[in-house]
Scaffold this active site. Structure first.
Site, PDB file in Angstrom:
ATOM      1  CE  LYS A   1      -1.275  -1.068  -8.508  1.00  0.00           C
ATOM      2  NZ  LYS A   1      -0.141  -0.549  -7.989  1.00  0.00           N
TER       3      LYS A   1
ATOM      4  CG  ASP B   1       2.911   2.020  -7.685  1.00  0.00           C
ATOM      5  OD1 ASP B   1       1.819   2.786  -7.442  1.00  0.00           O
ATOM      6  OD2 ASP B   1       1.885   1.005  -7.967  1.00  0.00           O
TER       7      ASP B   1
HETATM    8  N1  LIG Z   1       2.948   2.187  -0.854  1.00  0.00           N
HETATM    9  C1  LIG Z   1       2.086   2.365  -1.709  1.00  0.00           C
HETATM   10  O1  LIG Z   1       1.027   3.025  -2.502  1.00  0.00           O
HETATM   11  C2  LIG Z   1       2.307   0.908  -2.166  1.00  0.00           C
HETATM   12  C3  LIG Z   1       2.071   0.235  -3.805  1.00  0.00           C
HETATM   13  C4  LIG Z   1       2.030  -0.634  -3.879  1.00  0.00           C
HETATM   14  C5  LIG Z   1       2.026  -1.521  -3.459  1.00  0.00           C
HETATM   15  N2  LIG Z   1       2.428  -1.308  -2.132  1.00  0.00           N
HETATM   16  C6  LIG Z   1       2.811  -2.888  -0.953  1.00  0.00           C
HETATM   17  O2  LIG Z   1       3.247  -3.380  -1.180  1.00  0.00           O
HETATM   18  C7  LIG Z   1       3.195  -4.987  -0.956  1.00  0.00           C
HETATM   19  C8  LIG Z   1       3.878  -6.094  -1.792  1.00  0.00           C
HETATM   20  O3  LIG Z   1       3.058  -5.961  -3.274  1.00  0.00           O
HETATM   21  P1  LIG Z   1       2.996  -6.115  -4.599  1.00  0.00           P
HETATM   22  O4  LIG Z   1       2.240  -6.129  -5.261  1.00  0.00           O
HETATM   23  O5  LIG Z   1       4.172  -6.832  -4.811  1.00  0.00           O
HETATM   24  O6  LIG Z   1       2.741  -7.602  -4.139  1.00  0.00           O
HETATM   25  P2  LIG Z   1       2.937  -9.199  -5.173  1.00  0.00           P
HETATM   26  O7  LIG Z   1       3.023  -9.015  -6.339  1.00  0.00           O
HETATM   27  O8  LIG Z   1       2.058  -9.965  -4.541  1.00  0.00           O
HETATM   28  O9  LIG Z   1       4.480  -9.691  -4.325  1.00  0.00           O
HETATM   29  C9  LIG Z   1       4.628 -10.291  -2.879  1.00  0.00           C
HETATM   30  C10 LIG Z   1       5.907 -10.571  -2.689  1.00  0.00           C
HETATM   31  O10 LIG Z   1       6.591 -10.799  -1.481  1.00  0.00           O
HETATM   32  C11 LIG Z   1       6.827 -11.343  -0.760  1.00  0.00           C
HETATM   33  N3  LIG Z   1       6.427 -12.572   0.438  1.00  0.00           N
HETATM   34  C12 LIG Z   1       5.654 -12.781   0.551  1.00  0.00           C
HETATM   35  N4  LIG Z   1       5.486 -13.224   1.785  1.00  0.00           N
HETATM   36  C13 LIG Z   1       6.306 -13.274   2.184  1.00  0.00           C
HETATM   37  C14 LIG Z   1       7.084 -13.509   3.684  1.00  0.00           C
HETATM   38  N5  LIG Z   1       6.096 -14.148   4.572  1.00  0.00           N
HETATM   39  N6  LIG Z   1       7.926 -13.094   3.552  1.00  0.00           N
HETATM   40  C15 LIG Z   1       8.712 -12.426   2.921  1.00  0.00           C
HETATM   41  N7  LIG Z   1       8.866 -12.273   1.233  1.00  0.00           N
HETATM   42  C16 LIG Z   1       7.500 -12.624   1.429  1.00  0.00           C
HETATM   43  C17 LIG Z   1       6.593 -12.709  -2.396  1.00  0.00           C
HETATM   44  O11 LIG Z   1       8.114 -13.264  -2.351  1.00  0.00           O
HETATM   45  P3  LIG Z   1       8.046 -14.736  -2.702  1.00  0.00           P
HETATM   46  O12 LIG Z   1       7.794 -14.295  -5.146  1.00  0.00           O
HETATM   47  O13 LIG Z   1       8.893 -16.326  -2.725  1.00  0.00           O
HETATM   48  O14 LIG Z   1       6.194 -15.535  -3.327  1.00  0.00           O
HETATM   49  C18 LIG Z   1       6.697 -11.293  -3.351  1.00  0.00           C
HETATM   50  O15 LIG Z   1       8.168 -11.096  -4.094  1.00  0.00           O
HETATM   51  C19 LIG Z   1       1.520  -5.052  -0.350  1.00  0.00           C
HETATM   52  O16 LIG Z   1       2.444  -5.038   0.553  1.00  0.00           O
HETATM   53  C20 LIG Z   1       1.384  -3.532  -0.897  1.00  0.00           C
HETATM   54  O17 LIG Z   1       0.525  -2.920   0.810  1.00  0.00           O
HETATM   55  C21 LIG Z   1       1.708  -0.122  -1.409  1.00  0.00           C
END
Ligand SMILES: NC(=O)c1ccc[n+]([C@@H]2O[C@H](COP(=O)([O-])OP(=O)(O)OC[C@H]3O[C@@H](n4cnc5c(N)ncnc54)[C@H](OP(=O)(O)O)[C@@H]3O)[C@@H](O)[C@H]2O)c1
Length: 276
Positions: free
Chosen positions: A66, A103
């Site tokens: 993305k 999104d």
């Molecule tokens: N429904 C939909 O259409 C849709 C669309 C997009 C995304 N999503 C979902 O959104 C979620 C996040 O995706 P992303 O792309 O943003 O991932 P990302 O860029 O890798 O970011 C991950 C985030 O989660 C935090 N994190 C990870 N493990 C953690 C834990 N154990 N405790 C607390 N915080 C934690 C990280 O914190 P740090 O900065 O401290 O590492 C960071 O802020 C995913 O589950 C994805 O499936 C859903």
């Protein structure tokens, strides 16, 4: 001739987008096909451009491309600009590609139109400061909410993200640990945009965050209730929702951008729930 669309990502086999867009096409009578492309880490840009050079009419972009799609395009919508990522590529008649990010509007539409949440005057907690949190930021700040608190495990990222959106609305950033001080009487809505659910865990939050009439929404979704949804149920949240509705709504927005038709989403959400 049938118009060709696809979603590109890596991995991609699990993507529900082809199923969703096939249902939209059936309902609206649009003549299109929608496939999956396994993008390569070395060649995403060439593969995306090649799809359009071969006559493709639109691409959805998913993890991990993305941000690279954001850099690839020739023009961006304001919400894609703020998101720093693009999930929808649209060919421009004069040449080149326009990038959008659907999104955030998908999330807001699921909450407002499908579930009846009222943002105006509300206090909202957004957990996480990664790609998903950044992606939904601008549409959230355009809802009329009273306060958006972004809380992240790594506090500096939440502060940076809130700082980048300060001109767009009432937003502040903090670490998860500081929530104890900020929670006050709790939040009307808690959005989980962390990837903690992938590892079967939930971010550690103070009890005070959840009010008895508050809602809990996990952007993550799965066949089973997600860990965060189970957490919300245990805390007695008034409504507990996962991100399947957001997935379908962001797809509907892409479909509208490409085809100029807004498909019905409720039957598609229901179909995906049934299929599991
Ligand atoms: N429904 C939909 O259409 C849709 C669309 C997009 C995304 N999503 C979902 O959104 C979620 C996040 O995706 P992303 O792309 O943003 O991932 P990302 O860029 O890798 O970011 C991950 C985030 O989660 C935090 N994190 C990870 N493990 C953690 C834990 N154990 N405790 C607390 N915080 C934690 C990280 O914190 P740090 O900065 O401290 O590492 C960071 O802020 C995913 O589950 C994805 O499936 C859903």
């Amino acid at each position: 001739m049938t118009d060709r669309y696809a979603v590109i990502g890596n991995p991609i086999a699990h993507s529900k987008s082809p199923l969703i867009h096939a249902a939209f096409a059936r309902e609206t009578g649009e003549d299109l096909s929608y496939g999956r492309i396994l993008g390569s880490l070395a060649g995403f840009e060439d593969e995306a451009r090649g799809f359009f050079a071969d006559g493709g009419r639109g691409l959805n972009v998913t993890v991990p491309f993305k941000e690279r799609a954001w850099a690839l395009v020739d023009a961006r919508s304001p919400r894609a600009e703020t998101a720093g990522s693009v999930n929808t590529l649209i060919p421009v008649p004069e040449g080149g590609l326009r990038g959008d990010n659907t999104d955030g509007v998908g999330l807001v539409r699921d909450l407002v139109a499908n579930q009846g949440f009222r943002f105006v005057g509300s206090r909202v907690l957004l957990l996480g400061a990664g790609g998903a949190a950044r992606g939904v930021l601008r549409p959230l700040l355009e809802t009329g909410l009273a306060e958006l608190v972004i809380a992240n495990r790594t506090a500096s990222k939440a502060l940076d993200l809130a700082g980048s959106a300060a001109g767009l609305g009432p937003v502040l950033g903090c670490g998860l640990a500081e929530l104890e001080l900020i929670a006050g009487g709790g939040f009307d809505l808690i959005l989980n945009a962390t990837s903690a659910g992938l590892g079967g865990t939930v971010p550690t939050l103070p009890e005070a965050c959840v009010r008895p009439d508050g809602w809990v929404y996990d952007l993550f979704y799965g066949d089973e209730p997600t860990p965060f949804c189970r957490w919300g149920d245990r805390r007695g949240a008034a409504r507990v929702l996962d991100g399947l509705g957001m997935l379908v709504e962001q797809a509907a927005e892409s479909f509208w951008l490409w085809r100029g038709h807004r498909p019905s989403t409720a039957p598609v959400i229901e179909m995906l729930r049934r299929l599991g």
